[in-house]
Design an enzyme around this catalytic site. Structure first.
Site, PDB file in Angstrom:
ATOM      1  N   LYS A  13       0.830  -1.017   0.174  1.00  0.00           N
ATOM      2  CA  LYS A  13       0.003  -0.111   0.029  1.00  0.00           C
ATOM      3  C   LYS A  13       0.711   1.274   0.174  1.00  0.00           C
ATOM      4  O   LYS A  13       2.022   1.342   0.517  1.00  0.00           O
ATOM      5  CB  LYS A  13      -1.031  -0.093   1.327  1.00  0.00           C
ATOM      6  CG  LYS A  13      -0.246   0.017   2.571  1.00  0.00           C
ATOM      7  CD  LYS A  13       0.092   1.415   2.952  1.00  0.00           C
ATOM      8  CE  LYS A  13       0.997   1.291   4.524  1.00  0.00           C
ATOM      9  NZ  LYS A  13       1.594   2.588   4.952  1.00  0.00           N
ATOM     10  N   ALA A  98       9.841   0.675   4.572  1.00  0.00           N
ATOM     11  CA  ALA A  98       9.680   1.788   3.782  1.00  0.00           C
ATOM     12  C   ALA A  98       8.374   2.306   3.704  1.00  0.00           C
ATOM     13  O   ALA A  98       7.930   3.187   2.847  1.00  0.00           O
ATOM     14  CB  ALA A  98       9.861   1.034   2.263  1.00  0.00           C
ATOM     15  N   GLY A 101       3.840  -1.444   3.916  1.00  0.00           N
ATOM     16  CA  GLY A 101       2.919  -2.253   4.658  1.00  0.00           C
ATOM     17  C   GLY A 101       2.869  -3.886   4.059  1.00  0.00           C
ATOM     18  O   GLY A 101       2.078  -4.653   4.449  1.00  0.00           O
ATOM     19  N   SER A 104       2.346  -6.438   6.706  1.00  0.00           N
ATOM     20  CA  SER A 104       0.732  -6.365   7.090  1.00  0.00           C
ATOM     21  C   SER A 104      -0.130  -7.014   5.978  1.00  0.00           C
ATOM     22  O   SER A 104      -1.010  -7.684   6.275  1.00  0.00           O
ATOM     23  CB  SER A 104       0.518  -4.797   7.407  1.00  0.00           C
ATOM     24  OG  SER A 104       1.147  -4.291   8.360  1.00  0.00           O
ATOM     25  N   ASP A 137      -2.028  -1.597  10.300  1.00  0.00           N
ATOM     26  CA  ASP A 137      -2.450  -1.461   8.894  1.00  0.00           C
ATOM     27  C   ASP A 137      -3.031  -3.080   8.306  1.00  0.00           C
ATOM     28  O   ASP A 137      -3.263  -2.975   6.983  1.00  0.00           O
ATOM     29  CB  ASP A 137      -0.964  -1.355   8.028  1.00  0.00           C
ATOM     30  CG  ASP A 137      -0.649   0.034   8.311  1.00  0.00           C
ATOM     31  OD1 ASP A 137      -1.306   1.032   8.748  1.00  0.00           O
ATOM     32  OD2 ASP A 137       0.530   0.326   8.030  1.00  0.00           O
TER      33      ASP A 137
END
Ligand code: C5P
Length: 316
Positions: A13, A98, A101, A104, A137
């Site tokens: 994302k 970074a 996500g 996640s 997330d």
């Protein structure tokens, strides 16, 4: 019985907009954010074989200790009240630290795929609760597309698809720790500014697309000045807007069309050769995200499966 297997892409994302309002009594920060799934993705293979006892194993290209996918598999099996042999292979493609996500998304991939392989369904609210337990997330990746995130980022509402579809992602050779970035930002937050931030966020979302500011930029740019330079280079390369994602370190630029994005990506890749990586990416709408999921689970899904999350062929 032979193992049931799926080969998955777990998309990353970006945060099109990210406002951090204040630190809450539970230690987390109250957010207003616009999440967006993108085409850059990790690869995850999951094999499931019914068994009385639960065993979970992982081969991980990144060698991350206590990988979140292991916790996801244990929590998911607990919610399904079933045992089984679960074997997973993870190939990391999404850069770590970074703000993309990746971990996640890997965890959410386990929560979406395992119930289908095991022939069990977990009520959507329970699945979201497990996802929030795994990380702020993770719940977003149960939905995908463009979404408004409130609270810790776990309270989600759908937003219309963005106009822009193409982007360039610049990822430097440095990782930012989310907890450190929140700590640094927290010291600069003034509760009196929260209302002004909400008003600005609201008008950016009403303006369409939801692109706006990332409140982490000033503190993270102060720690890593080269990120500011990367952002201005993306701005100068013809992007509609450029911003950091999450608490960094990646910077994205949105473009009108694929050709412009492709040209910018090529020239930035040459400029930063060996130092930063440049990725040409697509923004994945909720429709594309869910179609990807239906395709990758297809042989294990009930026929005419239009419900979300997808239902298993093996469910009794
Ligand atoms: O929820 P997650 O484990 O991803 O969060 C990692 C860290 O980021 C937390 O331990 C916390 O320090 C910080 N965080 C926060 N407020 C949020 C989300 C994360 O302070 N809304």
């Amino acid at each position: 019985m032979s193992a049931r297997e799926v080969r998955l892409q777990a998309p990353a994302k970006i945060n099109l907009n990210l406002r951090v309002l204040f630190k809450r009594p539970d230690g987390y920060h109250e957010l207003r954010t616009v999440f967006q799934t993108i085409s850059l993705s990790d690869r995850l293979v999951i094999r499931y074989r019914p068994a009385r006892k639960l065993t979970v194993s992982l081969q991980d290209s990144g060698g991350i200790a206590d990988n979140i996918v292991l916790r996801a598999a244990h929590l998911c099996a607990g919610a399904m009240r079933c045992g089984g042999d679960i074997e997973m292979e993870l190939v990391k493609r999404v850069p770590i630290g970074a703000g993309l996500g990746g971990g996640s998304s890997d965890a959410a991939a386990v929560l979406l795929a395992l119930p289908v392989l095991a022939g069990k369904s977990i009520p959507a609210a329970r699945l979201s609760a497990i996802a929030s337990q795994l990380g702020s997330d993770v719940p977003f990746f149960l939905q995908g597309g463009t979404a408004l995130g409130l609270g810790r980022g776990e309270e989600l509402y759908p937003l219309p698809d963005t106009m822009s579809r193409h982007a360039v992602l610049l990822v430097p050779d440095l990782a930012v720790s989310t907890a450190t970035a929140y700590g640094a930002l927290s010291r600069t937050l003034l509760p009196a500014h929260a209302d002004t931030k909400i008003a600005a966020f609201e008008s950016e979302v009403w303006d369409g697309g939801g692109q706006g500011k990332n409140d982490f930029e000033p503190v993270v740019f102060a720690l890593h000045p080269k990120l500011k330079l990367m952002k201005s280079q993306l701005e100068r390369s013809g992007s509609i807007c450029a911003s950091m994602t999450g608490s960094g370190s990646a910077i994205f630029g949105l473009f009108e069309d694929r050709e412009q994005a492709g040209q910018a990506c090529q020239s930035l890749a040459l400029k930063y050769k060996g130092e930063n990586r440049a990725f040409l990416i697509r923004l994945l709408s909720r429709g594309s995200y869910r179609n990807l999921w239906r395709r990758q689970l297809q042989s294990h899904l009930a026929p005419d499966n239009q419900i979300w999350p997808p239902r298993s062929l093996y469910e009794r």
